[in-house]
Design a protein around this motif. Structure first.
Motif, PDB file in Angstrom:
ATOM      1  N   PRO A  46      67.026-129.030  12.992  1.00  0.00           N
ATOM      2  CA  PRO A  46      68.103-127.406  12.091  1.00  0.00           C
ATOM      3  C   PRO A  46      69.635-128.068  12.759  1.00  0.00           C
ATOM      4  O   PRO A  46      70.235-128.222  11.916  1.00  0.00           O
ATOM      5  CB  PRO A  46      67.750-126.719  13.044  1.00  0.00           C
ATOM      6  CG  PRO A  46      66.300-126.566  12.895  1.00  0.00           C
ATOM      7  CD  PRO A  46      65.838-128.014  13.422  1.00  0.00           C
ATOM      8  N   PRO A 107      61.183-126.876   9.286  1.00  0.00           N
ATOM      9  CA  PRO A 107      62.422-125.111   9.595  1.00  0.00           C
ATOM     10  C   PRO A 107      62.488-124.976   8.617  1.00  0.00           C
ATOM     11  O   PRO A 107      63.200-125.853   7.916  1.00  0.00           O
ATOM     12  CB  PRO A 107      62.735-126.112  10.969  1.00  0.00           C
ATOM     13  CG  PRO A 107      62.548-127.729  11.169  1.00  0.00           C
ATOM     14  CD  PRO A 107      61.558-128.082  10.047  1.00  0.00           C
ATOM     15  N   ASP A 108      62.926-124.038   9.130  1.00  0.00           N
ATOM     16  CA  ASP A 108      63.593-122.775   7.400  1.00  0.00           C
ATOM     17  C   ASP A 108      64.940-123.876   6.897  1.00  0.00           C
ATOM     18  O   ASP A 108      65.822-123.395   6.341  1.00  0.00           O
ATOM     19  CB  ASP A 108      63.192-121.310   7.973  1.00  0.00           C
ATOM     20  CG  ASP A 108      62.080-120.954   7.494  1.00  0.00           C
ATOM     21  OD1 ASP A 108      61.096-121.380   7.280  1.00  0.00           O
ATOM     22  OD2 ASP A 108      61.826-119.914   8.231  1.00  0.00           O
TER      23      ASP A 108
END
Length: 209
Positions: A46, A107-108
């Motif tokens: 991220p 990952p978001d």
């Protein structure tokens, strides 16, 4: 930041290994595909991907597409349903991005809260070699400031991002020069989100067979 522009002569060029090391260490690398140049980062990190948003001025709600070099890599990040399987067999590697249900490995921060993820396997030996060298999916929108024309040469990338990223791999002019077709196949009701050289008719012919 000093931005290096280095000619990549092919998949075996030593600069590919250096670029892969940069990706693994959370840095950004611009690289050629058959469509346009991409701005690549570790697609599972991220913090690295946030640099893409910062450098491009990319809208924060816009997901990132993950570039892969194998079906095995797709299986690590997304669910391949029967429709996707047909399209992958026919068009990968190539100028097609598939929107698929994502797996927890994504990952978001990359999917920006969506339950899906865009997946593409570029038809460019330098791009595929870079992904293999990095050993992970590479998040890579076009290597330009958001809303500016997508670059098809290393010089165009430098004009946009020079001084903001450490390395641009110069693979010459992009063969197609048009962003990939995007098709959402996360459900049976597939739909084209962005048109490209792979047309809806071409997709439908494969899906219905």
């Amino acid at each position: 930041m000093n931005t290096k522009v280095i000619k990549a002569t092919g998949a075996a060029d030593p600069i590919i290994a250096q670029a892969g090391n940069l990706i693994r260490n959370g840095r950004l690398v611009a690289f050629p595909t058959e469509t346009v140049y991409g701005l690549g980062a570790n697609g599972l990190d991220p913090a690295a991907c946030q640099k893409i948003f910062d450098v491009k001025g990319r809208p924060p709600d816009k997901p990132l597409t993950l570039h892969v070099s194998s079906v095995k890599m797709i299986n690590f990040i997304a669910e391949i349903n029967p429709i996707a399987e047909r399209l992958i067999k026919k068009f990968f590697p190539g100028p097609l991005t598939l929107i698929l249900p994502k797996l927890p490995s994504v990952p978001d921060a990359i999917s920006r809260g969506h339950s899906t993820v865009g997946v593409r396997m570029p038809a460019n030996e330098i791009a595929l070699a870079l992904i293999n060298s990095a050993g992970m999916p590479i998040a890579a929108p076009s290597a330009n400031i958001s809303e500016h024309p997508s670059p098809t040469t290393a010089q165009a990338v430098f004009n946009e991002l020079g001084g903001k990223i450490p390395l641009i791999l110069d693979g010459g002019n992009c063969r197609i020069g048009l962003s990939s077709t995007i098709v959402d196949v996360s459900t049976d009701n597939w739909r084209v989100i962005r048109a490209g050289v792979i047309t809806r008719a071409m997709l439908a012919a494969v899906i219905k067979n």
